[in-house]
Design an enzyme around this catalytic site. Structure first.
Site, PDB file in Angstrom:
ATOM      1  N   CYS A 112      -3.334   1.415   2.239  1.00 16.34           N
ATOM      2  CA  CYS A 112      -2.322   0.967   3.189  1.00 16.34           C
ATOM      3  C   CYS A 112      -2.866   1.033   4.615  1.00 16.34           C
ATOM      4  O   CYS A 112      -2.690   0.096   5.401  1.00 16.34           O
ATOM      5  CB  CYS A 112      -1.075   1.831   3.060  1.00 16.34           C
ATOM      6  SG  CYS A 112       0.274   1.356   4.168  1.00 16.34           S
ATOM      7  N   CYS A 211       5.386   6.428  -0.440  1.00 18.41           N
ATOM      8  CA  CYS A 211       6.636   5.801   0.010  1.00 18.41           C
ATOM      9  C   CYS A 211       7.333   4.987  -1.073  1.00 18.41           C
ATOM     10  O   CYS A 211       8.562   4.977  -1.141  1.00 18.41           O
ATOM     11  CB  CYS A 211       6.374   4.944   1.244  1.00 18.41           C
ATOM     12  SG  CYS A 211       5.268   3.540   0.979  1.00 18.41           S
TER      13      CYS A 211
END
Length: 385
Positions: A112, A211
């Protein structure tokens, strides 16, 4: 030079702040605004906007976007939300699922940072004529004297919060544009500043899980993304003798002890996963000891470049301290061999290996790579154990 090592007065320096909705990035935005910088807040909507609303311990979705907007209003800066869901799914979530199906244990936060926050968001910051992109990561960077603005990456002041392990894949050009204002602060000082700045997120809990993986249930996410992926198979010992059955290797990781449901006079651990045969191989704890690691996708930030038999320190888990090792890098294949001075337990393909100059608390980050192959400290000793 201003406080961000830029040759402009703060009011002429535009800073894009990546605002996740948490306390750390909110404090960064608040501090820079108070120092007189031209601050622009950007929040990335990365996944599942509706379902994630009000879920604690997440970032970049739902309530977190709302919190980031409230912080921006409180400190008086423009704030934009960018829909990166498709990019995030392609670059991070799908790769995460494929890696698990291949018997690996991926670290999606590394990908990410590499492909979403420090590539796509950084490009957006440049489009906005920003002089730098600031984040709430606990890591430090400093300009190197006489290097024309070239920066180096270091471990954070607060060892309990240091996130350098997740940022080894940052490229040099990205690092030169990035700033990490929290790298020289302990976490309790960040909380104090949040209260001083009267930010609505001052007592908000820190993110805990990945997440897009609620409560750390990786197998549930993978089963949803790849419903036909859970292939049953055998659980075998180091010699290949069947000890039981399982419902899919996605339910196991190297080093796992709980949930094996095997009758054994001694504790057994997952030693490796074999996706081609759908086998879970188990053995005693001694079989987890890894002596040699092969890395691919190597990123190097140190100067000069790596040399043969180079003394370094490496980190194979974010929760472990850097340990001494020797490094050999092959530029022809962009791979590296790491030989650990003391074997490490539970090293799995797919994980990250961050490389440091030494074991010092503020050591420089030299780079790292993805673990592709591990070698036991001694296969004979493992079987004997």
């Amino acid at each position: 030079m201003n406080s961000l090592d830029l040759a402009k007065p703060p009011h002429e320096t535009r800073v894009v702040v990546a605002m996740s909705g948490g306390v750390d990035s909110s404090v960064v935005a608040g501090l820079l605004k108070r120092q007189g910088y031209d601050v622009v807040g950007i929040t990335l909507q990365l996944y599942d906007h509706g379902a994630a609303t009000h879920r604690k311990g997440a970032c970049c979705a739902g309530q977190d976007i709302h919190d980031a907007r409230r912080v921006a209003e409180r400190i008086g800066i423009p704030h934009y939300v960018l829909d990166y869901e498709d990019r995030f799914r392609d670059a991070v979530i799908d790769r995460f699922a494929e890696s698990y199906l291949a018997g690996e244990t991926p670290i999606p936060c590394v990908e990410c940072n590499r492909s979403i926050k420090f590539r796509d968001l950084l490009a957006t910051a440049r489009d906005l004529d920003a002089d730098c992109l600031a984040t709430g990561h606990y890591v430090a960077s400093r300009a190197l004297p006489g290097e024309g603005g070239r920066r180096a990456l270091y471990r954070a002041l607060d060892p309990a919060r240091d996130q350098s392990y997740f940022l080894y894949a940052t490229t040099q050009s990205q690092l030169d544009f990035l700033r990490f204002p929290l790298g020289e602060l302990p976490k309790d000082e960040t909380r104090r500043l949040a209260r001083e700045l009267e930010l609505v997120v001052s007592e908000k809990p820190d993110s805990q899980d990945i997440c897009f993986v609620p409560q750390g249930r990786y197998a549930d996410v993978i089963a949803r993304l790849r419903p036909d992926a859970a292939r049953p198979g055998e659980i075998v010992d180091l010699d290949g003798h069947a000890l039981g059955r399982h419902e899919g290797i996605i339910h196991y990781t190297v080093g796992q002890r709980r949930g094996l449901r095997l009758a054994s006079p001694e504790p057994l651990y997952v030693v490796r996963l074999e996706p081609d045969t759908a086998r879970v191989v188990v053995g005693p704890r001694a079989a987890l000891a890894t002596h040699r690691i092969r890395l691919t996708d190597v990123n190097w930030l140190g100067a000069p470049g790596p040399v043969s038999d180079m003394a370094v320190a490496v980190r194979v888990r974010s929760t472990r301290e850097p340990r001494p090792a020797r490094l050999d890098y092959d530029p022809a294949t962009d791979t590296a061999e790491v030989v650990l001075a003391v074997p490490e337990d539970g090293v799995s393909p797919g994980q990250a290996c961050a490389i440091y100059a030494d074991e010092a608390p503020r050591a420089q980050v030299l780079g790292g790579g993805t673990i592709r192959r591990v070698a036991a400290a001694s296969a004979d000793a493992a079987k004997a154990a």
